[in-house]
Scaffold this motif. Structure first.
Motif, PDB file in Angstrom:
ATOM      1  N   VAL A 373       0.858  -1.187   0.000  1.00  0.00           N
ATOM      2  CA  VAL A 373       0.000   0.000   0.000  1.00  0.00           C
ATOM      3  C   VAL A 373       0.894   1.237   0.000  1.00  0.00           C
ATOM      4  O   VAL A 373       1.686   1.439   0.929  1.00  0.00           O
ATOM      5  CB  VAL A 373      -0.933   0.031   1.229  1.00  0.00           C
ATOM      6  CG1 VAL A 373      -1.696   1.364   1.283  1.00  0.00           C
ATOM      7  CG2 VAL A 373      -1.928  -1.124   1.174  1.00  0.00           C
ATOM      8  N   LEU A 374       0.772   2.043  -1.040  1.00  0.00           N
ATOM      9  CA  LEU A 374       1.541   3.291  -1.142  1.00  0.00           C
ATOM     10  C   LEU A 374       0.868   4.321  -0.238  1.00  0.00           C
ATOM     11  O   LEU A 374      -0.329   4.618  -0.402  1.00  0.00           O
ATOM     12  CB  LEU A 374       1.553   3.787  -2.590  1.00  0.00           C
ATOM     13  CG  LEU A 374       2.245   5.118  -2.875  1.00  0.00           C
ATOM     14  CD1 LEU A 374       3.726   5.075  -2.498  1.00  0.00           C
ATOM     15  CD2 LEU A 374       2.072   5.492  -4.351  1.00  0.00           C
ATOM     16  N   LEU A 375       1.607   4.844   0.733  1.00  0.00           N
ATOM     17  CA  LEU A 375       1.017   5.737   1.736  1.00  0.00           C
ATOM     18  C   LEU A 375       1.033   7.174   1.234  1.00  0.00           C
ATOM     19  O   LEU A 375       1.979   7.935   1.480  1.00  0.00           O
ATOM     20  CB  LEU A 375       1.791   5.593   3.057  1.00  0.00           C
ATOM     21  CG  LEU A 375       1.155   6.196   4.309  1.00  0.00           C
ATOM     22  CD1 LEU A 375      -0.288   5.781   4.472  1.00  0.00           C
ATOM     23  CD2 LEU A 375       1.964   5.845   5.543  1.00  0.00           C
ATOM     24  N   LEU A 376      -0.031   7.556   0.537  1.00  0.00           N
ATOM     25  CA  LEU A 376      -0.113   8.921  -0.012  1.00  0.00           C
ATOM     26  C   LEU A 376      -0.307   9.942   1.105  1.00  0.00           C
ATOM     27  O   LEU A 376       0.149  11.085   0.998  1.00  0.00           O
ATOM     28  CB  LEU A 376      -1.271   9.006  -1.017  1.00  0.00           C
ATOM     29  CG  LEU A 376      -1.113   8.128  -2.269  1.00  0.00           C
ATOM     30  CD1 LEU A 376      -2.360   8.213  -3.143  1.00  0.00           C
ATOM     31  CD2 LEU A 376       0.138   8.514  -3.057  1.00  0.00           C
ATOM     32  N   ALA A 377      -0.982   9.494   2.201  1.00  0.00           N
ATOM     33  CA  ALA A 377      -1.161  10.395   3.362  1.00  0.00           C
ATOM     34  C   ALA A 377      -0.070  10.078   4.378  1.00  0.00           C
ATOM     35  O   ALA A 377      -0.324   9.801   5.545  1.00  0.00           O
ATOM     36  CB  ALA A 377      -2.543  10.188   3.970  1.00  0.00           C
ATOM     37  N   TRP A 378       1.185  10.161   3.927  1.00  0.00           N
ATOM     38  CA  TRP A 378       2.344   9.794   4.767  1.00  0.00           C
ATOM     39  C   TRP A 378       2.436  10.691   6.012  1.00  0.00           C
ATOM     40  O   TRP A 378       3.036  10.324   7.004  1.00  0.00           O
ATOM     41  CB  TRP A 378       3.650   9.866   3.975  1.00  0.00           C
ATOM     42  CG  TRP A 378       3.794  11.119   3.155  1.00  0.00           C
ATOM     43  CD1 TRP A 378       3.517  11.282   1.828  1.00  0.00           C
ATOM     44  CD2 TRP A 378       4.174  12.426   3.641  1.00  0.00           C
ATOM     45  NE1 TRP A 378       3.712  12.591   1.458  1.00  0.00           N
ATOM     46  CE2 TRP A 378       4.111  13.304   2.532  1.00  0.00           C
ATOM     47  CE3 TRP A 378       4.560  12.919   4.883  1.00  0.00           C
ATOM     48  CZ2 TRP A 378       4.434  14.663   2.644  1.00  0.00           C
ATOM     49  CZ3 TRP A 378       4.875  14.266   5.005  1.00  0.00           C
ATOM     50  CH2 TRP A 378       4.815  15.120   3.889  1.00  0.00           C
TER      51      TRP A 378
END
Ligand code: DWN
Length: 408
Positions: A373-378
């Motif tokens: 899962v690419l964490l766009l809301a890092w």
């Protein structure tokens, strides 16, 4: 509309140091029925003004398009932000001795997420936010809110009605206003003589240090240093008197305390000296940033491409505005990332701008169990990874995209 003058100083010496291409609006999520329709796209470049030391974008998109037509950002979807806001409110009640005769005004008050803390203590408030759905949500929970843009005209109208603010709170809005001098001029008019303004925005130093290029989008006209805030307030005969730093909020946030009278704390003098020492008041400090952004782009494409070549499946978390900049600038289509999950129910069922990943409820991660899962809301990494412990326990992995792409 192309911006040719610095929003603070009016200088035409705007020096571009980053070009993120021509991108769709970061919060303009796409309805399924509009997927084949053309999306508005605008140039996204960032420039530095030596006179004001202000970092700013060079394209002005009408504020109505950004914040009124179907604006989907509701502040109350982050527990971390709600906790931060409550602490801020209770701190102000204490430090300013607020009571039933006080008035607290919040600019960009969204859904009442912060002002509700003052209402609960019996302190009069006024919210101001042009986004109709958010203003309606605030009024529904008893936070009186005007669905209007703030600037000198509205400030003069309020003062004409006998209202002056003991506290003005402006969190994540002073970066969002096309007419910066009207916004600041309005705060000066509205603020009581012994009042305080607290302004919160991400810190441009952390944007550069941690390569947070994805926090650049058309809603964010400006990216602040203490130097640029100090010079901006002096232009309006006000003073930056104190600074607080919150490293875990939005990738590094500063809270600036501003007033009519000079009362500068050591923190202000310290930040101004550090920034001068680092050269943040010069173009050279920003000049190389573009190359570091390129490195994140190639690193991320290599990582995602490699995983897909191994047959791995990848989703993303957080239909955040910053996520839209990232997937569009890097070029992350549905061939690499199949869908995005998000808790904000107003975003579910829509699609990411430009790359069109469908936005689903976060429950999809356990139902579908993608490999990565690419964490766009890092910026909410800790909160989200704690929330998704089960997905991790089942072998799922998160990818944090900045400052360098890594699997965590
Ligand atoms: O300035 C702005 C910043 C403060 O917020 C606004 N212009 C727009 C907005 O930017 P953003 O959309 O990048 O903000 P967030 O708050 O970083 O976006 C996080 C996204 O992730 C939201 O859509 C909510 C979602 N989320 C979630 O699904 N589960 C957030 C948390 C904390 C969660 O647990």
């Amino acid at each position: 509309m192309k911006i040719t003058e610095c929003a603070a100083s009016g200088s035409t010496d705007l020096r571009v140091f980053l070009d993120l291409g021509v991108t769709p609006l970061a919060d303009a999520l796409v309805r399924p029925e509009d997927l084949d329709a053309p999306e508005d796209r605008f140039p996204l470049q960032v420039a530095f003004c030596p006179e004001s030391a202000l970092v700013q974008i060079t394209e002005s998109v009408p504020a109505e398009k950004l914040f009124v037509d179907n604006y989907l950002y509701f502040s109350s979807f982050s527990d971390h932000l709600l906790k931060h806001s409550r602490e801020h409110a209770l701190g102000l009640i204490e430090s300013r001795g607020l009571g039933p005769d006080s008035l607290v005004v919040e600019l960009a008050s969204n859904d009442g997420y912060l002002l509700k803390n003052f209402v609960e203590e019996g302190i009069p408030v006024l919210g101001i936010d042009p986004a109709p759905d958010q203003a309606a949500a605030a009024n529904e929970i008893g936070v009186p809110t005007l669905a209007e843009f703030f600037g000198v005209p509205l400030a003069e109208k309020l003062v004409g009605e006998g209202r002056r603010a003991d506290v003005i709170i402006a969190n994540n809005v002073m970066a969002h206003v096309p007419d910066l001098n009207s916004f600041v001029g309005g705060m000066k008019i509205l603020l009581a003589d012994d009042g305080i303004i607290t302004v919160e925005n991400p810190y441009v130093r952390d944007l550069i240090r941690h390569v947070e290029f994805d926090t650049i989008y058309h809603e964010h006209f400006y990216y602040y240093s203490c130097t640029s805030v100090h010079r901006l307030m002096r232009r309006h005969d006000m003073w930056l008197n104190h600074v607080e730093y919150f490293p875990d909020l939005h990738g590094g946030t500063l809270r600036w305390h501003i007033g009519h009278h000079q009362n500068q704390s050591e923190t202000v003098l310290g930040y101004l000296a550090e920034e001068h020492e680092a050269g943040m008041d010069t173009f050279a400090y920003y000049e190389e940033f573009g190359h570091r952004v390129e490195a994140v782009k190639t690193g991320l494409l290599d990582l995602l491409g490699g995983l897909r070549a191994e047959g791995k499946r990848i989703a993303a978390y957080g239909a955040a505005a910053k996520g839209a900049t990232l997937v569009n600038y890097v070029g992350i289509g549905t061939d690499l990332v199949e869908y995005v999950v998000d808790r904000n129910v107003h975003k579910q069922g829509l699609h990411m701008p430009g790359t069109h990943q469908p936005i689903r409820d976060v429950s999809a991660l356990l139902e579908d169990q993608p490999d990565y899962v690419l964490l766009l809301a890092w910026n909410f990494k800790n909160e989200i990874m704690a929330q998704q412990a089960e997905y991790l326990a089942r072998g799922g992995r998160f990818i944090v995209p900045v400052p360098t792409p890594e699997v965590v």
